[in-house]
Design a protein around this motif. Structure first.
Motif, PDB file in Angstrom:
ATOM      1  N   SER A 120       0.815  -1.217   0.000  1.00 36.00           N
ATOM      2  CA  SER A 120       0.000   0.000   0.000  1.00 36.00           C
ATOM      3  C   SER A 120       0.849   1.268   0.000  1.00 36.00           C
ATOM      4  O   SER A 120       0.328   2.369  -0.078  1.00 36.00           O
ATOM      5  N   ARG A 121       2.179   1.116   0.072  1.00 35.25           N
ATOM      6  CA  ARG A 121       3.015   2.325   0.037  1.00 35.25           C
ATOM      7  C   ARG A 121       3.073   2.871  -1.392  1.00 35.25           C
ATOM      8  O   ARG A 121       2.864   2.140  -2.351  1.00 35.25           O
ATOM      9  N   PRO A 122       3.379   4.182  -1.523  1.00 33.36           N
ATOM     10  CA  PRO A 122       3.395   4.765  -2.871  1.00 33.36           C
ATOM     11  C   PRO A 122       4.433   4.104  -3.765  1.00 33.36           C
ATOM     12  O   PRO A 122       5.470   3.641  -3.290  1.00 33.36           O
ATOM     13  N   ASN A 123       4.135   4.094  -5.061  1.00 31.04           N
ATOM     14  CA  ASN A 123       5.021   3.528  -6.067  1.00 31.04           C
ATOM     15  C   ASN A 123       6.403   4.149  -5.983  1.00 31.04           C
ATOM     16  O   ASN A 123       6.516   5.361  -5.880  1.00 31.04           O
ATOM     17  N   GLY A 124       7.453   3.321  -5.990  1.00 28.47           N
ATOM     18  CA  GLY A 124       8.796   3.868  -6.021  1.00 28.47           C
ATOM     19  C   GLY A 124       9.342   4.202  -4.644  1.00 28.47           C
ATOM     20  O   GLY A 124      10.506   4.554  -4.525  1.00 28.47           O
ATOM     21  N   PHE A 125       8.520   4.128  -3.601  1.00 22.16           N
ATOM     22  CA  PHE A 125       9.048   4.406  -2.265  1.00 22.16           C
ATOM     23  C   PHE A 125      10.041   3.297  -1.902  1.00 22.16           C
ATOM     24  O   PHE A 125       9.735   2.120  -2.076  1.00 22.16           O
ATOM     25  N   PRO A 126      11.246   3.668  -1.417  1.00 22.51           N
ATOM     26  CA  PRO A 126      12.248   2.633  -1.146  1.00 22.51           C
ATOM     27  C   PRO A 126      11.820   1.690  -0.016  1.00 22.51           C
ATOM     28  O   PRO A 126      11.616   2.124   1.114  1.00 22.51           O
ATOM     29  N   GLN A 127      11.669   0.432  -0.366  1.00 25.22           N
ATOM     30  CA  GLN A 127      11.210  -0.555   0.615  1.00 25.22           C
ATOM     31  C   GLN A 127      12.135  -1.758   0.585  1.00 25.22           C
ATOM     32  O   GLN A 127      12.706  -2.068  -0.451  1.00 25.22           O
ATOM     33  N   VAL A 128      12.244  -2.422   1.712  1.00 28.35           N
ATOM     34  CA  VAL A 128      13.059  -3.638   1.750  1.00 28.35           C
ATOM     35  C   VAL A 128      12.265  -4.768   2.408  1.00 28.35           C
ATOM     36  O   VAL A 128      11.367  -4.522   3.218  1.00 28.35           O
ATOM     37  N   ASP A 129      12.631  -5.991   2.041  1.00 28.56           N
ATOM     38  CA  ASP A 129      12.054  -7.157   2.698  1.00 28.56           C
ATOM     39  C   ASP A 129      12.952  -7.461   3.901  1.00 28.56           C
ATOM     40  O   ASP A 129      14.122  -7.812   3.727  1.00 28.56           O
ATOM     41  N   PRO A 130      12.446  -7.288   5.119  1.00 28.88           N
ATOM     42  CA  PRO A 130      13.286  -7.427   6.317  1.00 28.88           C
ATOM     43  C   PRO A 130      13.962  -8.791   6.428  1.00 28.88           C
ATOM     44  O   PRO A 130      15.026  -8.912   7.029  1.00 28.88           O
ATOM     45  N   GLN A 131      13.371  -9.841   5.836  1.00 30.68           N
ATOM     46  CA  GLN A 131      13.978 -11.177   5.887  1.00 30.68           C
ATOM     47  C   GLN A 131      15.174 -11.259   4.941  1.00 30.68           C
ATOM     48  O   GLN A 131      16.124 -11.979   5.194  1.00 30.68           O
ATOM     49  N   GLU A 132      15.081 -10.535   3.824  1.00 28.56           N
ATOM     50  CA  GLU A 132      16.106 -10.614   2.786  1.00 28.56           C
ATOM     51  C   GLU A 132      17.216  -9.603   3.025  1.00 28.56           C
ATOM     52  O   GLU A 132      18.380  -9.861   2.755  1.00 28.56           O
ATOM     53  N   HIS A 133      16.819  -8.394   3.462  1.00 32.18           N
ATOM     54  CA  HIS A 133      17.771  -7.282   3.515  1.00 32.18           C
ATOM     55  C   HIS A 133      18.558  -7.329   4.818  1.00 32.18           C
ATOM     56  O   HIS A 133      18.129  -6.809   5.831  1.00 32.18           O
ATOM     57  N   ARG A 134      19.724  -7.962   4.763  1.00 27.39           N
ATOM     58  CA  ARG A 134      20.610  -8.065   5.920  1.00 27.39           C
ATOM     59  C   ARG A 134      19.879  -8.397   7.210  1.00 27.39           C
ATOM     60  O   ARG A 134      19.822  -7.583   8.144  1.00 27.39           O
ATOM     61  N   PRO A 135      19.348  -9.586   7.306  1.00 33.17           N
ATOM     62  CA  PRO A 135      18.577  -9.933   8.488  1.00 33.17           C
ATOM     63  C   PRO A 135      19.395  -9.755   9.778  1.00 33.17           C
ATOM     64  O   PRO A 135      20.605  -9.977   9.762  1.00 33.17           O
ATOM     65  N   ARG A 136      18.740  -9.336  10.830  1.00 29.28           N
ATOM     66  CA  ARG A 136      19.297  -9.205  12.187  1.00 29.28           C
ATOM     67  C   ARG A 136      20.261  -8.053  12.397  1.00 29.28           C
ATOM     68  O   ARG A 136      20.333  -7.520  13.483  1.00 29.28           O
ATOM     69  N   LYS A 137      21.030  -7.645  11.393  1.00 26.62           N
ATOM     70  CA  LYS A 137      21.975  -6.538  11.634  1.00 26.62           C
ATOM     71  C   LYS A 137      21.240  -5.209  11.783  1.00 26.62           C
ATOM     72  O   LYS A 137      20.229  -4.981  11.110  1.00 26.62           O
ATOM     73  N   LYS A 138      21.760  -4.349  12.637  1.00 26.76           N
ATOM     74  CA  LYS A 138      21.138  -3.031  12.821  1.00 26.76           C
ATOM     75  C   LYS A 138      21.250  -2.211  11.537  1.00 26.76           C
ATOM     76  O   LYS A 138      22.326  -2.136  10.948  1.00 26.76           O
ATOM     77  N   CYS A 139      20.163  -1.565  11.163  1.00 26.47           N
ATOM     78  CA  CYS A 139      20.183  -0.754   9.932  1.00 26.47           C
ATOM     79  C   CYS A 139      21.258   0.327  10.023  1.00 26.47           C
ATOM     80  O   CYS A 139      21.924   0.633   9.040  1.00 26.47           O
TER      81      CYS A 139
END
Ligand code: HEC
Ligand code: HEC
Ligand code: HEC
Ligand code: HEC
Ligand code: HEC
Ligand code: HEC
Ligand code: HEC
Ligand code: HEC
Length: 248
Positions: A120-139
């Motif tokens: 439901s977020r706007p098109n093109g808004f930068p999003q990540v899949d929390p399971q895929e995008h460096r799981p567990r490490k602090k952003c």
């Protein structure tokens, strides 16, 4: 001329009713039943009396020019300081007070509130899949919260394909580098969608290591007859390449 008796009586009754109506309207019933104005005025007074919790970006800038400038030049330009640090009016008024020191929101959840994948977020808004995008490490170990675009391209595939990396690490293909099956252009690491890596497109890619008599240095002990095994289907129709022993 005298009015007829009936008209006089009717007059008295009508007059009485009018008097009661006027009494109700102007004396007995409160004004708030007839108009929204008193409500609005009272609400404004009530809200104005509440203490202010937010100081606003302009106040933060007075003392934290460094963070302000950094943020203003980056992608978080439009995110208010207090969106992340919480309401900080008390801190801005009395910065030396330890009790009202704004928190440093380093938890992954804080970033994921805005960046976790959500259709439901706007098109093109930068999003990540929390399971895929460096799981567990602090952003914040890779992204500066005040200027979040990272300076360096990631060195390994797991930065963005964490789940595939983890799956493969526990499979019989654990020791094969990703590059043994995918040709990756450097640009894929910085602008992933502009330069997609290749994917295996024929049975021969697997046959390289699994056909009888293979001379590849990485060749497997598990050999199949490439002519007959699995018919004419591509191998990954039945074996998931990142976990090949678990047949689909
Ligand atoms: C009058 C000056 C002043 C204003 C205004 C001010 N701060 Fe501060 N802030 C300080 C001082 C002094 C410190 C403590 C020293 C330091 O860590 O820089 C501090 C510390 C902080 C910290 C770090 C806390 C830590 O644990 O390291 C954050 C976050 C912060 N301020 C956020 C804000 C935000 C958000 C605003 C705007 C709502 C704001 N400040 C407004 C002076 C100010
Ligand atoms: C996207 C969320 C976010 C926004 C917006 C944000 N901050 Fe921060 N800020 C953080 C996080 C997270 C940390 C802790 C970073 C760390 O420890 O690695 C931090 C750290 C700080 C610190 C401690 C010193 C430092 O630089 O690490 C100060 C001071 C601060 N922020 C002030 C501000 C001010 C002022 C603004 C607005 C101009 C602001 N922040 C906007 C998330 C944010
Ligand atoms: C209140 C919502 C909000 C929070 C919380 C937030 N962000 Fe953002 N983030 C944004 C917005 C809005 C943008 C700009 C999007 C755009 O340019 O279209 C952005 C941009 C980014 C980008 C740049 C993406 C790109 O390449 O275009 C990164 C990386 C990022 N944020 C990481 C983080 C991290 C890490 C945190 C936690 C410390 C965080 N964000 C917290 C709203 C948020
Ligand atoms: C180990 C380092 C690392 C960690 C940890 C990390 N990231 Fe990233 N992230 C990167 C790199 C490198 C990129 C840039 C590659 C790219 O543009 O996709 C990136 C890209 C992004 C983007 C932009 C995606 C896009 O499509 O433009 C967002 C948003 C983001 N990260 C948010 C987060 C959030 C939220 C967290 C924590 C839950 C996080 N990152 C944890 C390294 C990291
Ligand atoms: C900065 C993040 C990032 C890094 C690092 C990264 N990838 Fe990707 N990769 C992506 C994105 C984003 C896609 C596109 C996914 C999509 O379209 O759904 C993708 C797609 C792929 C695909 C599928 C191509 C297709 O046609 O479907 C393969 C294969 C792949 N990557 C392999 C790799 C390998 C191998 C590495 C390490 C050398 C790597 N990637 C590093 C982000 C990254
Ligand atoms: C043994 C060969 C092999 C190895 C090693 C391998 N892959 Fe793949 N990969 C494949 C095959 C086969 C496909 C599926 C092709 C298709 O469906 O068209 C695939 C598909 C993908 C895709 C597309 C999305 C998906 O899940 O189908 C990505 C992304 C990807 N691989 C990344 C990686 C990464 C990252 C590594 C290293 C950690 C890696 N691969 C190692 C063979 C391999
Ligand atoms: C670079 C060489 C290489 C390539 C390419 C390769 N493999 Fe493998 N494969 C191996 C090795 C090494 C093993 C581990 C088994 C062993 O000990 O020899 C293995 C194991 C397997 C196993 C498990 C065998 C068992 O004992 O249960 C299957 C199934 C398999 N691979 C399928 C595939 C498929 C499908 C592809 C193509 C997408 C592929 N392999 C591509 C080297 C390779
Ligand atoms: C139609 C489904 C199917 C297809 C397609 C297929 N396989 Fe298999 N494969 C199987 C099944 C089922 C087994 C386990 C039974 C067996 O050993 O014959 C197996 C077993 C294997 C083994 C393990 C043999 C051993 O000695 O333990 C390897 C290696 C293998 N396949 C590789 C491949 C390769 C390489 C391809 C593509 C050329 C491929 N497979 C295509 C279904 C398939």
């Amino acid at each position: 001329m005298r009015l007829p008796e009936q008209v006089m009586r009717l007059g008295i009754v009508v007059g009485g009713i009018a008097a009661i109506v006027l009494l109700l309207r102007f004396v007995l019933l409160p004004d708030t039943l007839f108009s929204a104005k008193p409500h609005q005025a009272a609400t404004v007074v009530r809200e104005m009396e509440k203490p202010l919790h937010h100081a606003g970006v302009a106040a933060c800038r007075e003392c934290h020019a460094e963070q302000f400038d950094l943020k203003y030049g980056g992608k978080h330009r439009n995110i208010g300081c207090e969106n992340c640090h919480g309401p900080a009016a008390a801190h801005a008024a009395k910065p030396e007070a330890e009790t009202s020191m704004p928190p440093l929101p380093r938890e992954r959840e804080k970033c994921l509130a805005c960046h976790a994948y959500d259709s439901s977020r706007p098109n093109g808004f930068p999003q990540v899949d929390p399971q895929e995008h460096r799981p567990r490490k602090k952003c914040v170990s890779c992204h500066d919260p005040h200027d979040p675009v990272p300076d360096e391209a990631p060195e390994d595939c797991a930065a963005c394909h964490g789940r595939i990396e983890q799956t493969k690490a526990l499979s019989t293909h654990a020791l094969l580098p990703c590059a043994s099956c995918h040709a990756v252009d450097e640009r894929h690491l910085t602008e992933p969608r502009l330069a997609l890596p290749s994917k295996p497109d024929s049975r021969e890619v697997c046959g390289r290591c699994h056909a009888a008599g293979s001379t590849d240095p990485d060749a497997s002990k598990a050999v199949v007859d490439l002519e007959s095994h699995g018919g004419t289907y591509v191998c990954w129709e039945c074996h998931y390449a990142h976990l090949p022993e678990g047949r689909k």
